[in-house]
Design an enzyme around this catalytic site. Structure first.
Site, short mmCIF file in Angstrom:
data_model
loop_
_atom_site.label_atom_id
_atom_site.label_comp_id
_atom_site.label_asym_id
_atom_site.label_seq_id
_atom_site.Cartn_x
_atom_site.Cartn_y
_atom_site.Cartn_z
N ASP A 140 16.17 7.39 -33.44
CA ASP A 140 16.22 8.25 -34.19
C ASP A 140 14.55 8.33 -35.02
OD1 ASP A 140 17.32 9.57 -36.37
OD2 ASP A 140 17.48 7.93 -37.77
N SER A 141 14.25 9.74 -35.87
CA SER A 141 13.26 10.62 -36.64
C SER A 141 13.22 9.50 -37.73
CB SER A 141 14.02 11.26 -37.15
OG SER A 141 14.27 11.54 -38.22
N CYS A 175 20.61 9.43 -33.21
CA CYS A 175 19.94 10.77 -34.03
C CYS A 175 21.02 11.52 -33.53
CB CYS A 175 18.60 11.26 -34.23
SG CYS A 175 18.24 12.88 -34.71
N GLU A 184 15.44 9.27 -46.77
CA GLU A 184 14.33 9.00 -46.27
C GLU A 184 13.09 8.89 -47.85
OE1 GLU A 184 12.72 8.14 -43.90
OE2 GLU A 184 14.48 8.51 -42.27
N CYS A 196 25.18 12.96 -39.03
CA CYS A 196 23.64 12.71 -39.15
C CYS A 196 23.85 11.01 -40.11
CB CYS A 196 22.90 13.01 -40.12
SG CYS A 196 21.27 12.67 -40.51
N HIS A 224 21.47 8.81 -40.91
CA HIS A 224 21.60 8.60 -42.60
C HIS A 224 22.30 8.86 -43.33
CE1 HIS A 224 17.14 10.07 -40.98
NE2 HIS A 224 16.94 9.29 -41.57
#
Length: 275
Positions: free
Chosen positions: A17-18, A80, A161, A193, A195
């Site tokens: 993932d990022s 992601c 993040e 997403c 996240h």
């Protein structure tokens, strides 16, 4: 069973993932398949992917996939949504028969279509994910009678993040997005997403209790288990230690990793390339 077959079974599952979002998927896979070894790569040097070009996202995804292949991964999970929507076919073609490639979109769409008989499905995600209409087009292809309302929520991933969730700042931003007219009258909401499961409780608090709020973590973990079982690649023996790599060290990533995977976690650094 041959030694080579045993070696393949014990090969790790690669997940990327990022940033920290894919840890929700990694944690769900760990909980469902405790005998599997995981290698996680967070491309923290290039996050968020949501505002990057399609060319850059494909380049990052291929480079990370090559790194995971060098670690002998039997499966690569693109944890992601942005990379899944833009780079899945590229990664799948690049990897070929060296590993199984799984994205986070198709299993979620299949689950939502199965559970939703009629009405309006909401989708929130990064600008890049929403722009591709990856969820809307797949949902309509499987069940044309469903209406899909997609909304870009670009502040959420970087907010998470930076550790801003479960507080007044996150609630204000979340409620501002969810109040948009586009999401009016939805009867289910896809968190497009990885996240977003970290703020799922805050999102659910905005809606009535009966609202179906769908995140990918457990659904994708289930898909990983089914695919490995079908390919007879489940590891039923002992596992090796998990490894967590980042392209750039961040303290918030290390903190989040320790929340998901109890105990002391050591982040390892690997630079994809110098930009």
């Amino acid at each position: 069973m041959s030694v080579s077959k045993q070696s393949v079974l014990k090969s790790p599952i690669g997940i990327f993932d990022s940033g920290i979002g894919g840890l929700t998927v990694a944690s769900a896979i760990h909980n469902l398949l405790p005998n599997e070894t995981l290698i996680y790569f967070g491309d923290t040097a290039h996050l968020p992917y949501g505002d990057k070009s399609a060319h850059a996202i494909r380049a990052y995804s291929v480079a990370i996939s090559d790194y995971l292949l060098s670690k002998k991964c039997k499966m690569i999970v693109i944890a992601c949504n942005t990379a899944s929507s833009i780079a899945y076919e590229t990664v799948k073609q690049h990897v070929g028969n060296k590993a199984i490639v799984v994205n986070v979109i198709d299993p979620v769409v299949a689950s939502v279509v199965k559970k939703t008989k009629a009405g309006k499905v909401g989708v929130i995600g990064t600008k890049a994910t929403i722009k591709t209409d990856a969820y809307g087009s797949r949902i309509k292809a499987l069940k044309p009678e469903l209406e899909v309302a997609s909304l870009a929520t670009p502040l959420l991933a970087p907010m998470i993040e930076e550790g801003f969730f479960n507080n007044n700042i996150s609630r204000t931003i979340i409620h501002s997005y969810l109040s948009k007219n586009k999401l009016k009258d939805i009867n289910s909401l896809i968190l497009a997403c990885t996240h977003y499961p970290l703020i799922k409780s805050e999102i659910k608090s905005f809606f009535p209790e009966h609202m179906l709020v769908v995140d990918s973590a457990e659904i994708v973990a289930g898909e990983v288990g089914r695919v490995l079982a079908r390919k007879k690649l489940l590891n039923t023996g002992s596992k090796n230690p998990h490894h967590f790599y980042v392209s750039d060290y961040t303290s918030s990533f290390e903190k989040s990793t320790r929340l998901f995977f109890k105990g002391k976690i050591k982040l390892e650094h690997y630079a994809l390339w110098e930009l």
